[in-house]
Design an enzyme around this catalytic site. Sequence first.
Site, short mmCIF file in Angstrom:
data_model
loop_
_atom_site.label_atom_id
_atom_site.label_comp_id
_atom_site.label_asym_id
_atom_site.label_seq_id
_atom_site.Cartn_x
_atom_site.Cartn_y
_atom_site.Cartn_z
N ASP A 1 0.85 -1.18 0.00
CA ASP A 1 0.00 0.00 0.00
C ASP A 1 0.89 1.23 0.00
O ASP A 1 1.53 1.55 1.01
CB ASP A 1 -0.90 -0.01 1.24
CG ASP A 1 -1.88 1.14 1.28
OD1 ASP A 1 -1.79 2.04 0.41
OD2 ASP A 1 -2.74 1.16 2.17
N LYS B 1 -1.80 15.80 -9.92
CA LYS B 1 -1.35 15.51 -11.28
C LYS B 1 -0.47 16.64 -11.81
O LYS B 1 0.42 16.40 -12.65
CB LYS B 1 -2.55 15.27 -12.18
CG LYS B 1 -3.40 14.06 -11.81
CD LYS B 1 -2.67 12.74 -12.10
CE LYS B 1 -2.00 12.12 -10.94
NZ LYS B 1 -1.34 10.83 -11.25
N ASN C 1 2.26 4.69 -12.45
CA ASN C 1 0.85 4.78 -12.84
C ASN C 1 -0.09 4.87 -11.64
O ASN C 1 -1.22 5.31 -11.77
CB ASN C 1 0.50 3.53 -13.67
CG ASN C 1 -0.97 3.42 -13.98
OD1 ASN C 1 -1.48 4.09 -14.87
ND2 ASN C 1 -1.68 2.57 -13.25
N TYR D 1 -7.03 16.23 -6.59
CA TYR D 1 -6.54 15.33 -7.64
C TYR D 1 -5.81 16.11 -8.73
O TYR D 1 -4.71 15.73 -9.16
CB TYR D 1 -7.70 14.55 -8.23
CG TYR D 1 -7.32 13.72 -9.44
CD1 TYR D 1 -6.70 12.48 -9.28
CD2 TYR D 1 -7.55 14.18 -10.74
CE1 TYR D 1 -6.33 11.72 -10.37
CE2 TYR D 1 -7.18 13.42 -11.83
CZ TYR D 1 -6.57 12.20 -11.65
OH TYR D 1 -6.20 11.46 -12.74
#
Length: 245
Positions: free
Chosen positions: A48, A150, A74, A146
Amino acid sequence: MARILITGSSGGLGLMAGQSLIETGHDVVLHARTTDRDPGIADVVVGDVGSMAGIASVAEQAARFGPFDAVVHNVALGYQERRRVVTVDGFAQVFAVNVLAPYLLTALMPRPERLVYLSSGMHLGVAPDLDDLNWERRRWNGSQAYAESKFWDVVLAFGLARRWPDVPVNAVDPGWVATRMGGRGAPDDLTQGHVTQVRLALGEIPGTGGYLYHEEPSRTNPAVHDTDLQDAFLARCAELTGREL
């Protein structure tokens, strides 16, 4: 034959990339959060990456299979987190998984021949804020958290490309595709979603410090090219993880 590690590859685009590489004869190591998520098609590392200990374990396991020709970072949490979940180390979970995990794995693992970091077109709308990476001051917004994660993934890729000129390092926008993260209504071509990272991992697309969408250079947030911001961000990650690149 290339040896490639893909994080976050028990499903979705990571698994699709792994399957494509395996089908063309390459040696792939996949990553799953837990043993019950092992796809059973290749060697796998389990851990994890929401915790620093988990990241270190994944890096240690991966080292047994290396050295790698490429590592594809990824692994990610999506944009639908409704509340700020805090990890055992005190980080916002989205930031820990999407940003600190690729940073720390890069720092802990032997340097591969090529590096690929997964980003998103959502990074375009971000105004960078190094003072609140962990979302401690602001009211939580899962979509914005999020998008920021990114954004920092592109900054990480570009900062590394500048520091390590002998290693091709690139960032990829796979598009908004119909995976579990993207949702059923995602409009982009799912079959194209993994192709760019596969080709970059194999060295079939030349160059470094690029941001690509469907195998072609794509528009970036101008702030990701700020070298002072890149250096400040890398220094902040080193401070938070206790590990410099």
